[in-house]
Design a protein around this motif. Structure first.
Motif, mmCIF file in Angstrom:
data_model
loop_
_atom_site.group_PDB
_atom_site.id
_atom_site.type_symbol
_atom_site.label_atom_id
_atom_site.label_comp_id
_atom_site.label_asym_id
_atom_site.label_seq_id
_atom_site.Cartn_x
_atom_site.Cartn_y
_atom_site.Cartn_z
ATOM 1 N N ALA A 82 0.835 -1.131 -0.051
ATOM 2 C CA ALA A 82 0.164 0.101 0.129
ATOM 3 C C ALA A 82 1.066 1.236 0.020
ATOM 4 C CB ALA A 82 -0.986 -0.012 1.216
ATOM 5 N N PRO A 83 0.354 2.485 -0.359
ATOM 6 C CA PRO A 83 1.270 3.529 -0.814
ATOM 7 C C PRO A 83 1.618 4.488 0.607
ATOM 8 C CG PRO A 83 -0.805 4.106 -1.449
ATOM 9 C CD PRO A 83 -0.837 2.488 -1.041
ATOM 10 N N THR A 84 0.990 4.324 1.745
ATOM 11 C CA THR A 84 1.338 5.152 2.701
ATOM 12 C C THR A 84 1.294 4.405 4.000
ATOM 13 O OG1 THR A 84 -1.182 5.741 3.089
ATOM 14 C CG2 THR A 84 -0.059 7.137 1.671
ATOM 15 N N ARG A 85 1.947 4.800 5.064
ATOM 16 C CA ARG A 85 1.915 4.452 6.284
ATOM 17 C C ARG A 85 0.544 4.228 7.046
ATOM 18 N NH1 ARG A 85 6.994 8.287 8.737
ATOM 19 N NH2 ARG A 85 5.628 9.644 7.593
ATOM 20 N N GLU A 86 -0.236 5.143 6.694
ATOM 21 C CA GLU A 86 -1.705 5.520 7.203
ATOM 22 C C GLU A 86 -2.289 4.221 7.019
ATOM 23 O OE1 GLU A 86 0.043 9.129 8.439
ATOM 24 O OE2 GLU A 86 -0.111 8.134 6.290
ATOM 25 N N LEU A 87 -2.290 3.824 5.439
ATOM 26 C CA LEU A 87 -3.178 2.910 4.914
ATOM 27 C C LEU A 87 -2.537 1.426 5.321
ATOM 28 C CD1 LEU A 87 -5.439 2.285 3.321
ATOM 29 C CD2 LEU A 87 -3.893 2.469 1.020
ATOM 30 N N VAL A 88 -1.188 1.406 5.365
ATOM 31 C CA VAL A 88 -0.710 -0.044 5.651
ATOM 32 C C VAL A 88 -1.021 -0.277 7.064
ATOM 33 C CG1 VAL A 88 1.294 -1.136 6.576
ATOM 34 C CG2 VAL A 88 1.388 0.079 4.501
ATOM 35 N N ASN A 89 -1.283 0.692 8.159
ATOM 36 C CA ASN A 89 -1.592 0.440 9.454
ATOM 37 C C ASN A 89 -3.142 0.100 9.499
ATOM 38 O OD1 ASN A 89 0.968 0.909 10.726
ATOM 39 N ND2 ASN A 89 0.641 3.183 10.754
ATOM 40 N N ILE A 276 -2.469 16.658 9.193
ATOM 41 C CA ILE A 276 -1.320 15.528 8.602
ATOM 42 C C ILE A 276 -1.012 15.780 7.318
ATOM 43 C CG2 ILE A 276 -2.354 13.553 10.117
ATOM 44 C CD1 ILE A 276 -3.889 12.767 7.842
ATOM 45 N N HIS A 277 0.626 15.386 7.024
ATOM 46 C CA HIS A 277 1.000 15.771 5.826
ATOM 47 C C HIS A 277 2.467 15.305 5.873
ATOM 48 C CE1 HIS A 277 2.956 19.296 7.796
ATOM 49 N NE2 HIS A 277 1.998 19.642 7.993
ATOM 50 N N GLY A 278 3.126 15.188 4.696
ATOM 51 C CA GLY A 278 4.320 14.500 4.593
ATOM 52 C C GLY A 278 5.567 15.128 5.699
ATOM 53 N N ASN A 279 5.560 16.474 5.989
ATOM 54 C CA ASN A 279 6.260 16.855 7.107
ATOM 55 C C ASN A 279 6.159 16.295 8.723
ATOM 56 O OD1 ASN A 279 7.664 18.082 4.930
ATOM 57 N ND2 ASN A 279 6.944 20.079 5.447
ATOM 58 N N LYS A 280 5.086 15.658 8.900
ATOM 59 C CA LYS A 280 4.678 15.247 10.082
ATOM 60 C C LYS A 280 5.372 14.003 10.440
ATOM 61 C CE LYS A 280 1.889 18.396 11.470
ATOM 62 N NZ LYS A 280 1.869 19.114 12.703
ATOM 63 N N SER A 281 5.958 13.670 11.358
ATOM 64 C CA SER A 281 6.348 12.363 11.900
ATOM 65 C C SER A 281 5.156 11.190 11.848
ATOM 66 C CB SER A 281 7.162 12.279 13.170
ATOM 67 O OG SER A 281 6.328 12.359 14.264
ATOM 68 N N GLN A 282 5.627 9.985 11.587
ATOM 69 C CA GLN A 282 4.727 8.718 12.033
ATOM 70 C C GLN A 282 3.926 8.902 13.332
ATOM 71 O OE1 GLN A 282 3.617 6.604 10.054
ATOM 72 N NE2 GLN A 282 2.754 5.043 11.112
ATOM 73 N N GLY A 283 4.586 9.433 14.368
ATOM 74 C CA GLY A 283 3.715 9.373 15.660
ATOM 75 C C GLY A 283 2.893 10.512 15.730
ATOM 76 N N GLN A 284 3.325 11.686 15.112
ATOM 77 C CA GLN A 284 2.467 12.800 15.038
ATOM 78 C C GLN A 284 1.223 12.651 14.218
ATOM 79 O OE1 GLN A 284 5.540 15.715 13.614
ATOM 80 N NE2 GLN A 284 5.331 16.791 15.213
ATOM 81 N N ARG A 285 1.368 11.893 13.128
ATOM 82 C CA ARG A 285 0.256 11.721 12.253
ATOM 83 C C ARG A 285 -0.811 10.652 12.744
ATOM 84 N NH1 ARG A 285 3.638 10.940 6.669
ATOM 85 N NH2 ARG A 285 1.922 9.943 5.823
ATOM 86 N N GLU A 286 -0.284 9.764 13.534
ATOM 87 C CA GLU A 286 -1.074 8.680 14.351
ATOM 88 C C GLU A 286 -1.617 9.222 15.446
ATOM 89 O OE1 GLU A 286 1.513 5.442 15.315
ATOM 90 O OE2 GLU A 286 1.486 4.744 13.052
ATOM 91 N N ARG A 287 -0.970 10.201 16.099
ATOM 92 C CA ARG A 287 -1.733 10.936 17.225
ATOM 93 C C ARG A 287 -2.829 11.795 16.739
ATOM 94 N NH1 ARG A 287 3.401 11.090 19.395
ATOM 95 N NH2 ARG A 287 3.820 12.930 18.628
ATOM 96 N N ALA A 288 -2.790 12.627 15.591
ATOM 97 C CA ALA A 288 -3.800 13.271 15.101
ATOM 98 C C ALA A 288 -4.787 12.545 14.635
ATOM 99 C CB ALA A 288 -3.046 14.462 13.792
ATOM 100 N N LEU A 289 -4.636 11.473 13.919
ATOM 101 C CA LEU A 289 -5.541 10.838 13.527
ATOM 102 C C LEU A 289 -6.608 9.971 14.600
ATOM 103 C CD1 LEU A 289 -4.070 8.654 10.541
ATOM 104 C CD2 LEU A 289 -6.062 10.131 10.595
ATOM 105 N N LYS A 290 -5.692 9.592 15.578
ATOM 106 C CA LYS A 290 -6.412 8.971 16.981
ATOM 107 C C LYS A 290 -7.435 10.205 17.615
ATOM 108 C CE LYS A 290 -6.006 6.421 21.016
ATOM 109 N NZ LYS A 290 -7.193 7.098 21.761
ATOM 110 N N ALA A 291 -7.058 11.307 17.724
ATOM 111 C CA ALA A 291 -7.651 12.393 18.235
ATOM 112 C C ALA A 291 -8.996 12.758 17.443
ATOM 113 C CB ALA A 291 -6.797 13.594 18.446
#
Length: 393
Positions: A82-89, A276-291
């Protein structure tokens, strides 16, 4: 309407589905599952949010369990790209739900996290590996994993993988997986490149299509505001967010910088917002999505690439703050709302330099999007045609 039992799935899988509230198969599941069980290569044309993971995951798990064997150390039995970390997760989370109380192990490989931990995970071998192409090739180069026992290859969101420049990685990976495999390709759109990709990787594939490319969800109301510039975009956006305080709003910006700037402004004036965008770390993106998923923040500003893996049923509004350069991306964006049978609203802002983009979107979808405010420049007036906001008038 068929049931999961009608599709030929085993009692164990049926019990798992029932325990997790899966009652009836979606159209893509009803079509794909029997074909995958039979061993066909498959091209599945469907938007995200239509249940694709179960469409390929359930029959694949069924077959892996029936084979009753374990992968060798540092090897895999099935590979999902899959193309992105979010989608893989997201895919991995669903698959882990489906393999409960079975011996099947699901592994995850993405960039932005410790490669050493991933190497340790792979050392024991995994049945199903869900991966982004770049990190997978890094691990192959380190001899942390080989793909010689892979009997299933799934390419999910194939159009987005091509958009992100993964074509060369996909070619390399396909050569590492045995030729006598079953290959399943899923894509929201079917541009020429995807057809060529399918020709290269698939053998006599069966094509299933549940939502024709360019057709938005029936339950999405679509509106456009014609605006002279960004100031008015922001003004109308803030009013709409204020008028819908209980909404869960996803806002699309064309650039990483633009997404961050808009989020900071919204946050500053009192909206609970994250980005969420490409300059955010994996952790930042996951925290934003969870919130966002938990409703702790009500507004998420995103770029297309970062948002491709978002599967949050509660999104009520999608705002196209900037119209996308590629009209297919608009269909993807508004598909983030009206999920799981709900209604949704998609609001676009169109500045004078975006008129061409709007016309391309309307042409693709075969509709005129209802005008909420403002007027298009006279020389860009639409051809005479019925106008509607329901998405398929």
């Amino acid at each position: 309407m068929s049931t999961f039992k009608d599709l030929g799935l085993s009692e164990h899988i049926l019990e798992t589905l029932s325990a997790n509230g899966f009652e009836k198969p979606t159209p893509i599941q009803a079509q794909a599952i029997p074909l995958v069980l039979k061993g066909n290569d498959l091209i599945g044309l469907a938007q995200t949010g239509t249940g694709k993971t179960a469409a390929f995951g359930l029959p694949m798990i069924e077959k892996l369990v029936a084979e009753s064997r374990r992968p060798d150390p540092r090897n895999i039995r099935a590979l999902v790209l899959a193309p992105t970390r979010e989608l893989v997760n997201q895919i991995a989370a669903n698959l882990k739900l489906f393999v409960k109380k079975s011996p099947i192990k699901v592994g995850v490989v993405v960039g932005g996290v410790s490669i050493n931990k991933q190497t340790e995970q792979l050392a024991r071998g995994v049945d199903i590996l869900v991966a982004t192409p770049g990190r997978l090739l890094d691990l192959v180069a380190r001899k942390a994993v080989t793909l010689t026992q892979g009997r299933y290859l799934v390419l999910d969101e194939a159009d987005q993988m091509l958009d992100l420049g993964f074509i060369h990685d996909l070619r390399k990976i396909s050569k590492l997986v045995p030729k006598n495999r079953q290959t399943l390709l899923f894509s929201a759109t079917m541009p020429k490149q995807i057809a060529e990709l399918a020709g290269e990787y698939l053998t006599n594939p069966v094509k299933v299509e549940v939502t024709p490319p360019g057709k938005a969800a029936d339950k999405v109301e679509q509106y456009v505001h014609f605006v002279p510039g960004k100031d008015l975009k922001t003004q109308i956006l803030k009013k709409s967010l204020t008028d819908n305080p209980d909404g869960l709003s996803l806002i699309f910006s064309r650039t990483k910088h633009g997404a961050e700037k808009l989020m900071k402004h919204l946050d500053h004036v009192g909206f609970k917002a994250a980005s969420i965008h490409g300059n955010k770390s994996q952790g930042q993106r996951e925290r934003a999505l969870k919130a966002f998923r938990d409703g702790e923040i009500r507004v998420l500003v995103a770029t297309d690439v970062a948002a491709r893996g978002i599967d949050i049923p509660g999104v009520t509004h999608v705002y196209n703050y900037d119209l996308p350069e590629v009209p297919d991306a608009y269909v993807h964006r508004i598909g983030r709302t009206a999920r799981a049978g709900r209604d949704g609203i998609a609001i676009a802002f169109c500045a004078p330099d975006e008129i061409r983009l709007l016309r391309d979107i309307e042409k693709l979808m075969g509709i005129n999007i209802a005008v909420a405010s403002g007027e298009a420049p006279a020389d860009q007036a639409r051809p005479a045609k019925g106008r509607g906001g329901r998405g398929n008038n």
